[in-house]
Motif scaffolding. Structure first.
Motif, mmCIF file in Angstrom:
data_model
loop_
_atom_site.group_PDB
_atom_site.id
_atom_site.type_symbol
_atom_site.label_atom_id
_atom_site.label_comp_id
_atom_site.label_asym_id
_atom_site.label_seq_id
_atom_site.Cartn_x
_atom_site.Cartn_y
_atom_site.Cartn_z
ATOM 1 N N ALA A 192 44.545 39.015 44.287
ATOM 2 C CA ALA A 192 45.874 38.424 44.096
ATOM 3 C C ALA A 192 46.062 37.200 44.975
ATOM 4 N N ASN A 193 45.643 37.273 46.227
ATOM 5 C CA ASN A 193 45.800 36.124 47.126
ATOM 6 C C ASN A 193 44.941 34.937 46.695
ATOM 7 N N ILE A 194 43.756 35.212 46.174
ATOM 8 C CA ILE A 194 42.931 34.118 45.653
ATOM 9 C C ILE A 194 43.635 33.439 44.481
ATOM 10 N N ALA A 195 44.165 34.233 43.553
ATOM 11 C CA ALA A 195 44.842 33.664 42.382
ATOM 12 C C ALA A 195 46.047 32.816 42.798
ATOM 13 N N LEU A 196 46.864 33.332 43.708
ATOM 14 C CA LEU A 196 48.062 32.597 44.141
ATOM 15 C C LEU A 196 47.698 31.353 44.937
ATOM 16 N N THR A 197 46.708 31.480 45.818
ATOM 17 C CA THR A 197 46.288 30.321 46.623
ATOM 18 C C THR A 197 45.718 29.224 45.750
ATOM 19 N N TYR A 198 44.888 29.594 44.791
ATOM 20 C CA TYR A 198 44.288 28.588 43.904
ATOM 21 C C TYR A 198 45.359 27.909 43.058
ATOM 22 N N TRP A 199 46.295 28.696 42.539
ATOM 23 C CA TRP A 199 47.350 28.137 41.692
ATOM 24 C C TRP A 199 48.224 27.147 42.476
ATOM 25 N N LEU A 200 48.653 27.548 43.662
ATOM 26 C CA LEU A 200 49.484 26.654 44.474
ATOM 27 C C LEU A 200 48.667 25.493 45.028
ATOM 28 N N GLY A 201 47.424 25.785 45.435
ATOM 29 C CA GLY A 201 46.586 24.730 46.001
ATOM 30 C C GLY A 201 46.254 23.640 45.009
ATOM 31 N N ARG A 202 45.997 24.013 43.765
ATOM 32 C CA ARG A 202 45.681 22.999 42.748
ATOM 33 C C ARG A 202 46.877 22.114 42.446
ATOM 34 N N LYS A 203 48.070 22.682 42.609
ATOM 35 C CA LYS A 203 49.261 21.853 42.412
ATOM 36 C C LYS A 203 49.446 20.869 43.559
ATOM 37 N N ALA A 204 49.172 21.322 44.781
ATOM 38 C CA ALA A 204 49.388 20.474 45.952
ATOM 39 C C ALA A 204 48.240 19.491 46.162
ATOM 40 N N ALA A 205 47.007 19.901 45.899
ATOM 41 C CA ALA A 205 45.847 19.044 46.157
ATOM 42 C C ALA A 205 44.808 19.276 45.068
ATOM 43 N N PRO A 206 44.979 18.647 43.902
ATOM 44 C CA PRO A 206 44.081 18.913 42.764
ATOM 45 C C PRO A 206 42.625 18.584 43.035
ATOM 46 N N ALA A 207 42.358 17.677 43.994
ATOM 47 C CA ALA A 207 40.978 17.256 44.229
ATOM 48 C C ALA A 207 40.180 18.266 45.031
ATOM 49 N N VAL A 208 40.837 19.194 45.669
ATOM 50 C CA VAL A 208 40.127 20.180 46.497
ATOM 51 C C VAL A 208 39.385 21.152 45.589
ATOM 52 N N PRO A 209 38.099 21.413 45.842
ATOM 53 C CA PRO A 209 37.331 22.319 44.973
ATOM 54 C C PRO A 209 37.895 23.735 44.976
ATOM 55 N N ALA A 210 37.719 24.435 43.869
ATOM 56 C CA ALA A 210 38.203 25.808 43.764
ATOM 57 C C ALA A 210 37.590 26.701 44.832
ATOM 58 N N ALA A 211 36.308 26.459 45.153
ATOM 59 C CA ALA A 211 35.631 27.302 46.135
ATOM 60 C C ALA A 211 36.321 27.257 47.488
ATOM 61 N N ALA A 212 36.924 26.118 47.840
ATOM 62 C CA ALA A 212 37.611 26.010 49.130
ATOM 63 C C ALA A 212 38.836 26.911 49.174
ATOM 64 N N TRP A 213 39.613 26.949 48.077
ATOM 65 C CA TRP A 213 40.795 27.818 48.036
ATOM 66 C C TRP A 213 40.384 29.281 48.043
ATOM 67 N N VAL A 214 39.306 29.605 47.339
ATOM 68 C CA VAL A 214 38.819 30.988 47.317
ATOM 69 C C VAL A 214 38.406 31.427 48.715
ATOM 70 N N ALA A 215 37.683 30.551 49.437
ATOM 71 C CA ALA A 215 37.235 30.895 50.784
ATOM 72 C C ALA A 215 38.416 31.093 51.723
ATOM 73 N N LEU A 216 39.416 30.225 51.635
ATOM 74 C CA LEU A 216 40.581 30.347 52.514
ATOM 75 C C LEU A 216 41.351 31.635 52.238
#
Length: 429
Positions: A139-163
């Motif tokens: 759940a945290n990966i899904a929410l982080t990726y969704w919000l992260g892509r809105k705030a910083a689309p250029a950041v790779p998905a793997a970075a949000w997953v790791a965080l």
């Protein structure tokens, strides 16, 4: 009219560039760490409230024993029905089949998260032998990726997953060390710029923030009150090597049974058949094993270790076997949850069994070594297994013994079937 020439701002030197990137990573990593911990604590608190109602208030109002055999069977079956309804009717169906998922994974659509968290909450409150780690991390990966892509689309998905993964693991264990070990294991062999510590910088910030938030709000502890091992000898090392290897074999049996049991439930095809039947089987196992074999197992582990010497070898063997089967059934029929916490209970019961059979074995050596072996077999996460075994009886001497004991145990489980299936229902190796 002449104008003064303004020189361009100097570019950062190669040595300064990583520092600037890392500084920019701190605010989002802190926010993710705090958010991941709050999701974990919120779901845990909600499940505990439901648990109190279901297992104390409701049976008291009805005049029946909260942990009588009848109530255990009724409650687990009802939990299977409730989770089955969520998987069947709630959008997203509470995510994919948990039998084919480990810790982390690719981000799911945010619409899946509510159903996943509801199903996990029902399972935690209803007494299912699974922990919160897998659904909370997902759940945290899904929410982080969704919000992260809105705030910083250029950041790779793997970075949000790791965080998100690091933040949640830090929150679960109350320390960023576990997250650092898991992320470093995941990064091994992956291409990337900079040193390992450069790549771990942001995940460690997230894990530290998650751990501190959990510590401040909940004060979690894995210390089981075992007597410390202060002066290990050759006998302690031999006992640890033997118990860890035997526990790995015991845990490995579940990995061989897993695909067959999953296939049996899979033939039912519908969640309103699979989960209620799984709940009924769990209820029967709980009625046979008693209250200690219910729930994720962490509180029950503390009850076991505070009563060392009062359990017979037969009782401890019964607890270990029933909990192992309960974990297998829960993971096979579709309940949403993780396997680390019930595996810790299984390992603790196995270790106390070894200590009951050979009283000369130090309790800390027996329990920590057995937990190490069972976790290696059921998770294949070497660092998490070693870390969890070590924090149950924290001492530098115990850590040195466990490092050596992990080697033969790893040779036993390496290349064997895992407690995880591929998309076709076959065992991973």
């Amino acid at each position: 009219m002449a104008t003064d020439h303004v020189p361009p701002a100097p570019s950062p030197s190669p040595s300064e560039a990583p520092r600037l990137v890392q500084l920019r990573q701190i605010p989002p990593a802190l926010a993710i760490g705090v958010g991941a911990s709050l999701v974990l604590l919120g779901i845990s608190a909600l499940a505990e409230e439901f648990q109190g109602v279901l297992w104390n208030d409701l049976p008291d109002a009805l005049g029946i024993g909260g942990y009588s055999s009848l109530w255990i069977i009724v409650m687990l079956t009802a939990t299977g029905i409730a989770v089955g309804l969520v998987v069947w009717k709630v959008p997203g169906h509470a995510g994919p089949d948990p039998a084919s998922g480990g810790l982390g994974g690719a981000p799911l659509a945010p619409g899946v998260v509510p159903g996943l968290l509801i199903a996990a909450t029902f399972a935690l409150a209803g007494g299912v032998s699974l922990g919160p780690e897998n659904p909370i991390i997902t759940a945290n990966i899904a929410l982080t990726y969704w919000l992260g892509r809105k705030a910083a689309p250029a950041v790779p998905a793997a970075a949000w997953v790791a965080l998100a993964s690091a933040a949640t693991i830090g929150a679960l264990f109350g320390t960023p060390v576990a997250a650092a070990l898991v992320i470093s294991e995941a990064l091994a062999g992956q291409p990337g710029r900079g040193s390992l510590w450069d790549r771990l910088f942001a995940p460690l910030v997230a894990a530290g923030a998650g751990a501190m938030t959990t510590e401040l709000l909940a004060e979690p502890t894995f210390d089981m009150g075992l007597p410390p091992l202060t002066d290990p000898g050759w006998g302690d090392l031999l006992a640890s090597l033997t118990i860890a290897s035997a526990a790995a074999v015991f845990g490995l049996a579940s990995c061989y049974l897993f695909p067959y049991l999953h296939a049996v439930f899979g033939r039912l095809r519908h969640p309103m058949l699979m989960l209620p039947l799984g709940g009924l089987v769990l209820g029967l196992l709980g009625a046979l094993g008693g209250q200690l074999t219910l729930f994720k197992g962490l509180d029950q582990v503390k009850e076991l270790t505070t009563s060392i010497g009062s359990w017979s070898s037969g009782e401890l063997a019964k607890l270990a076997v029933i909990k192992l089967f309960a974990l297998l059934v829960a993971a096979s029929c579709g309940f949403r949850g993780g396997r680390i916490f019930p595996a810790v209970f299984i390992g603790t019961a196995f270790g106390l069994l070894a200590q009951a059979l050979v009283p000369e074995v130090h309790p800390a050596v027996a329990v920590s070594s057995a937990v190490l072996g069972v976790l290696l077999a059921t998770t294949r996460l070497g660092w998490i297994s070693l870390f969890t075994g070590a924090i149950l009886a924290p001492s530098p001497a115990m850590l040195a013994v466990l490092c050596l004991a992990s080697l033969p145990a790893w040779l036993i489980v390496s290349g064997r079937p895992q407690l995880e299936l591929d998309e076709h229902g076959a065992s991973l190796h």
